[in-house]
Design a protein around this motif. Structure first.
Motif: not given
Length: 175
Positions: A108-109, A159, A162
């Motif tokens: 996801s980051r 970012v 998380g």
């Protein structure tokens, strides 16, 4: 007054303790509710026809991504080169994959950073290619700049924090 300050500190102190999981989870939920369908609908307009349409962007993809180049070739995408095809194809894939990765919380980051870059490239194309007014900050009208900044702030939350506990990132880290 002391009681009011104490109530404030106790209540917000408890809320602050949840920020490690609540903030990134809500950021992903807000993204899913507000921008996921927007990007997927946009990506669908860029797919070519047939089963392998994901490898052959539609003329609409080229018009959306390269408006001035398409105008220069009289809207015949076959006159554009390999790099145009590559950018249109990768851009279409990014519009499908990056939002999906954010929603399920997979890398996801990285996906959020990719979406932030995507948003600013999209903004540059909108302003320089399509003639959209960018606007400015600190005015009484909501502008393209305001919208895109808010979107990127949402990505920045992901970012930094998380995906949160309800994500594939967390599941894969546990194993």
């Amino acid at each position: 007054m002391t009681a009011l300050i104490s109530l404030h500190n106790n209540t917000l102190g408890r809320l602050e303790m949840t920020s490690g999981w609540l903030t990134p989870t809500l950021a992903r939920l807000v993204f899913a509710a507000t921008l996921l369908v927007y990007y997927w609908n946009s990506a669908k307009t860029k797919l070519g026809s047939g089963f392998f349409g994901f490898l052959s962007p539609s003329d609409g993809a080229y018009v959306q991504i390269f408006p001035k180049a398409m105008e220069a070739v009289s809207y015949d995408s076959s006159q554009l080169g390999f790099m145009y095809w590559l950018i249109a194809t990768l851009g279409t894939w990014a519009e499908f994959l990056l939002p999906a990765m954010i929603v399920v919380g997979l890398l996801s980051r990285v996906a959020a950073m990719g979406m932030a870059v995507f948003v600013w490239v999209q903004t540059i194309v909108d302003v320089n290619g399509h003639g959209t007014e960018l606007g400015s900050y600190f005015t009484n009208a909501v502008s393209l700049l305001d919208d895109r900044t808010l979107w990127c702030f949402l990505f920045l939350v992901i970012v930094i924090n998380g995906a949160g506990p309800l994500s594939l990132d967390r599941i894969l880290r546990i194993k």
